[in-house]
Design a protein around this motif. Structure first.
Motif, PDB file in Angstrom:
ATOM      1  N   UNK A 194       0.743  -1.219   0.246  1.00 36.33           N
ATOM      2  CA  UNK A 194      -0.082   0.077   0.000  1.00 36.33           C
ATOM      3  C   UNK A 194       0.870   1.240  -0.056  1.00 36.33           C
ATOM      4  N   UNK A 195       1.492   1.460  -1.100  1.00 36.07           N
ATOM      5  CA  UNK A 195       2.631   2.478  -1.369  1.00 36.07           C
ATOM      6  C   UNK A 195       2.250   3.619  -2.230  1.00 36.07           C
ATOM      7  N   UNK A 196       1.063   3.468  -2.964  1.00 32.46           N
ATOM      8  CA  UNK A 196       0.600   4.463  -3.685  1.00 32.46           C
ATOM      9  C   UNK A 196      -0.323   5.400  -3.602  1.00 32.46           C
ATOM     10  N   UNK A 197      -0.906   5.186  -2.418  1.00 29.71           N
ATOM     11  CA  UNK A 197      -2.201   5.937  -1.872  1.00 29.71           C
ATOM     12  C   UNK A 197      -1.476   7.217  -1.320  1.00 29.71           C
ATOM     13  N   UNK A 198      -2.080   8.266  -0.817  1.00 35.84           N
ATOM     14  CA  UNK A 198      -1.764   9.263  -0.279  1.00 35.84           C
ATOM     15  C   UNK A 198      -2.847   9.924   0.991  1.00 35.84           C
ATOM     16  N   UNK A 199      -2.455   9.726   2.126  1.00 36.54           N
ATOM     17  CA  UNK A 199      -3.508  10.468   3.005  1.00 36.54           C
ATOM     18  C   UNK A 199      -2.906  11.693   3.827  1.00 36.54           C
ATOM     19  N   UNK A 200      -3.641  12.724   3.914  1.00 33.55           N
ATOM     20  CA  UNK A 200      -3.305  14.015   4.853  1.00 33.55           C
ATOM     21  C   UNK A 200      -3.636  13.734   6.073  1.00 33.55           C
ATOM     22  N   UNK A 201      -2.672  13.936   7.180  1.00 39.57           N
ATOM     23  CA  UNK A 201      -3.172  14.165   8.574  1.00 39.57           C
ATOM     24  C   UNK A 201      -2.799  15.403   9.142  1.00 39.57           C
ATOM     25  N   UNK A 202      -3.308  15.524  10.302  1.00 41.61           N
ATOM     26  CA  UNK A 202      -2.990  16.633  11.087  1.00 41.61           C
ATOM     27  C   UNK A 202      -2.841  16.497  12.582  1.00 41.61           C
ATOM     28  N   UNK A 203      -1.637  17.140  13.112  1.00 41.62           N
ATOM     29  CA  UNK A 203      -1.363  16.710  14.393  1.00 41.62           C
ATOM     30  C   UNK A 203      -2.245  17.816  15.238  1.00 41.62           C
ATOM     31  N   UNK A 204      -2.893  17.533  16.306  1.00 39.94           N
ATOM     32  CA  UNK A 204      -3.685  18.437  17.148  1.00 39.94           C
ATOM     33  C   UNK A 204      -2.819  19.745  17.608  1.00 39.94           C
ATOM     34  N   UNK A 205      -1.502  19.449  17.609  1.00 45.73           N
ATOM     35  CA  UNK A 205      -0.622  20.838  17.732  1.00 45.73           C
ATOM     36  C   UNK A 205      -0.913  21.796  16.537  1.00 45.73           C
ATOM     37  N   UNK A 206      -0.847  21.323  15.397  1.00 47.74           N
ATOM     38  CA  UNK A 206      -1.116  22.012  14.183  1.00 47.74           C
ATOM     39  C   UNK A 206      -2.218  22.675  14.056  1.00 47.74           C
ATOM     40  N   UNK A 207      -3.500  21.749  14.130  1.00 47.50           N
ATOM     41  CA  UNK A 207      -4.740  22.153  14.131  1.00 47.50           C
ATOM     42  C   UNK A 207      -5.181  23.430  15.265  1.00 47.50           C
ATOM     43  N   UNK A 208      -4.755  23.126  16.481  1.00 48.16           N
ATOM     44  CA  UNK A 208      -4.791  24.172  17.430  1.00 48.16           C
ATOM     45  C   UNK A 208      -4.091  25.602  17.032  1.00 48.16           C
ATOM     46  N   UNK A 209      -3.078  25.341  16.581  1.00 46.33           N
ATOM     47  CA  UNK A 209      -2.233  26.584  16.043  1.00 46.33           C
ATOM     48  C   UNK A 209      -2.942  27.349  15.209  1.00 46.33           C
ATOM     49  N   UNK A 210      -3.648  26.604  14.364  1.00 44.71           N
ATOM     50  CA  UNK A 210      -4.363  27.396  13.113  1.00 44.71           C
ATOM     51  C   UNK A 210      -5.682  27.942  13.685  1.00 44.71           C
ATOM     52  N   UNK A 211      -6.410  27.345  14.513  1.00 48.51           N
ATOM     53  CA  UNK A 211      -7.574  27.948  15.270  1.00 48.51           C
ATOM     54  C   UNK A 211      -6.952  28.915  15.867  1.00 48.51           C
ATOM     55  N   UNK A 212      -6.103  29.193  16.841  1.00 45.56           N
ATOM     56  CA  UNK A 212      -5.724  30.298  17.382  1.00 45.56           C
ATOM     57  C   UNK A 212      -5.371  31.490  16.413  1.00 45.56           C
ATOM     58  N   UNK A 213      -4.665  31.057  15.277  1.00 44.41           N
ATOM     59  CA  UNK A 213      -4.372  32.089  14.284  1.00 44.41           C
ATOM     60  C   UNK A 213      -5.659  32.840  13.548  1.00 44.41           C
ATOM     61  N   UNK A 214      -6.627  31.915  13.800  1.00 43.35           N
ATOM     62  CA  UNK A 214      -8.020  32.611  13.352  1.00 43.35           C
ATOM     63  C   UNK A 214      -8.971  33.178  14.229  1.00 43.35           C
ATOM     64  N   UNK A 215      -8.182  33.280  15.428  1.00 47.78           N
ATOM     65  CA  UNK A 215      -9.244  34.074  16.240  1.00 47.78           C
ATOM     66  C   UNK A 215      -9.164  35.646  15.789  1.00 47.78           C
ATOM     67  N   UNK A 216      -7.852  36.215  15.634  1.00 54.13           N
ATOM     68  CA  UNK A 216      -7.657  37.550  15.590  1.00 54.13           C
ATOM     69  C   UNK A 216      -7.417  38.133  14.158  1.00 54.13           C
ATOM     70  N   UNK A 217      -6.803  36.930  13.275  1.00 54.95           N
ATOM     71  CA  UNK A 217      -6.364  37.462  11.790  1.00 54.95           C
ATOM     72  C   UNK A 217      -7.485  37.957  11.136  1.00 54.95           C
ATOM     73  N   UNK A 218      -7.389  39.420  10.608  1.00 55.82           N
ATOM     74  CA  UNK A 218      -8.473  39.901   9.766  1.00 55.82           C
ATOM     75  C   UNK A 218      -8.697  39.126   8.450  1.00 55.82           C
ATOM     76  N   UNK A 219      -7.669  38.432   7.927  1.00 52.81           N
ATOM     77  CA  UNK A 219      -8.264  37.776   6.618  1.00 52.81           C
ATOM     78  C   UNK A 219      -8.808  36.473   6.784  1.00 52.81           C
ATOM     79  N   UNK A 220      -9.198  35.995   8.180  1.00 55.41           N
ATOM     80  CA  UNK A 220      -9.701  34.806   8.041  1.00 55.41           C
ATOM     81  C   UNK A 220     -11.281  34.861   8.019  1.00 55.41           C
ATOM     82  N   UNK A 221     -11.945  36.273   8.197  1.00 56.04           N
ATOM     83  CA  UNK A 221     -13.217  36.473   8.276  1.00 56.04           C
ATOM     84  C   UNK A 221     -14.192  35.781   7.018  1.00 56.04           C
ATOM     85  N   UNK A 222     -15.147  34.931   7.163  1.00 55.52           N
ATOM     86  CA  UNK A 222     -15.833  34.391   6.134  1.00 55.52           C
ATOM     87  C   UNK A 222     -15.003  33.443   5.232  1.00 55.52           C
TER      88      UNK A 222
END
Length: 316
Positions: A194-222
């Motif tokens: 099973x070497x030809x498939x590809x899966x995207x994963x995300x660590x909870x550290x990276x996900x939380x970092x993105x969520x926090x970025x979206x709290x105040x970032x002006x370009x995150x709206x909508x």
């Protein structure tokens, strides 16, 4: 002030620990141990409505609470009813309360299942990819997204939607934990082909970092954001990375994929085999370019951190 739902869950607990320096209010059925009683409101998403005064000083709502799966649910012959009750209607009710109270931004933790269950290798989902939810969970999340956008247009409250793929990290359960447990035994595993498939994963550290970025970032709206570790791996590669993180040998037997397909038909396990052998990739270019964001943690670092905690828990 930031209001968080689902604070006792896997992602919510990480989010709270990362935001302890901020003014927080946690709503849920179970009080997280790290939160003082005066900062917690007992709240059943499926039944309760927040009091207006609760939201008076809230600028941002981060909605992590969700109904993920139905196990032996005898209350309804249609699982979609339960998913819609929590993931759609309760989300809409909360968002309307937030909007009428003057909350500026509502961050909704959705799911990549809104896009679909699989991708063709090399053709990842993008943030503007047409939604094609397959199961009840994905559909309920998509319906919530649509209603949130309507609320945004009517009330002017900013909506941010984040669609993560499989999330892993310290304390992760379900399939990721089961696979890590299997790899930790150091025995040969049948994933060599099973070497030809590809899966995207995300660590909870990276996900939380993105969520926090979206709290105040002006370009995150909508906006709709996809997120991953930005390092897609095949099933065989994922097992190898797990083995390295666990300090175990990486013996993988070359069992042909047609054997998996045959077993799937015989035992009615097509969904399990499709996830094991198929691809699900996400393109996070829009996220990186819009927010100037990139994953803070590599996949290898995330696996190592998860493996260390897994081994410590095992010794206890």
């Amino acid at each position: 002030m930031i209001l968080i739902t689902g604070g006792s869950g896997f992602i919510g607990s990480y989010l709270i620990s990362s935001l302890m320096s901020r003014s927080l209010l946690i709503c849920g059925r179970v009080k997280p141990p790290s939160i003082k009683a005066e900062k917690f409101i007992s709240f059943d998403l499926s039944k309760d409505l927040l009091k207006v005064e609760t939201l008076t000083n809230v600028q941002t709502v981060i909605h992590c609470a969700a109904h993920v799966h139905v196990m032996n649910d005898s209350s309804s012959s249609d699982p979609l009813i339960k998913f819609r009750q929590i993931n759609t209607q309760a989300t809409v009710n909360l968002a309307k309360q937030a909007a009428t109270a003057g909350v500026k931004r509502f961050i909704f933790l959705s799911s990549i299942k809104v896009n679909g269950e699989s991708t063709e290798p090399g053709i990842p989902f993008t943030s503007n990819y047409s939604a094609k939810p397959v199961d009840s969970y994905g559909l309920s999340k998509y319906e919530a997204e649509l209603e949130l956008m309507k609320i945004s247009q009517y009330y002017g409250m900013e909506i941010v939607i984040i669609r993560p793929p499989l999330v892993y990290g310290i304390g992760v359960k379900a399939n990721f934990s089961s696979l890590m447990n299997l790899v930790s035994k150091g025995v040969p595993l049948p994933f060599g082909c099973i070497t030809q498939n590809k899966r995207s994963l995300v660590s909870v550290t990276n996900l939380v970092d993105l969520i926090i970025t979206c709290i105040d970032h002006p370009e995150a709206a909508n906006q709709v954001f996809l997120v991953s570790d930005d390092n897609d791996v095949s099933t065989s590669e994922m097992v190898r990375e797990m083995a390295v993180a666990l300090g175990k040998p990486t013996w993988q037997l070359p069992i042909p994929i047609w054997c998996y397909k045959l077993v799937a038909k015989l035992f009615n396990k097509s969904e399990v085999v499709d996830r094991l052998t198929g691809s699900l990739q996400v393109d996070i270019s829009h996220t990186k370019e819009t927010l100037g964001w990139k994953p803070a943690q590599t996949l290898q670092e995330g696996f190592k951190q998860t493996a260390q905690a897994f081994l410590q828990a095992k010794t206890k």
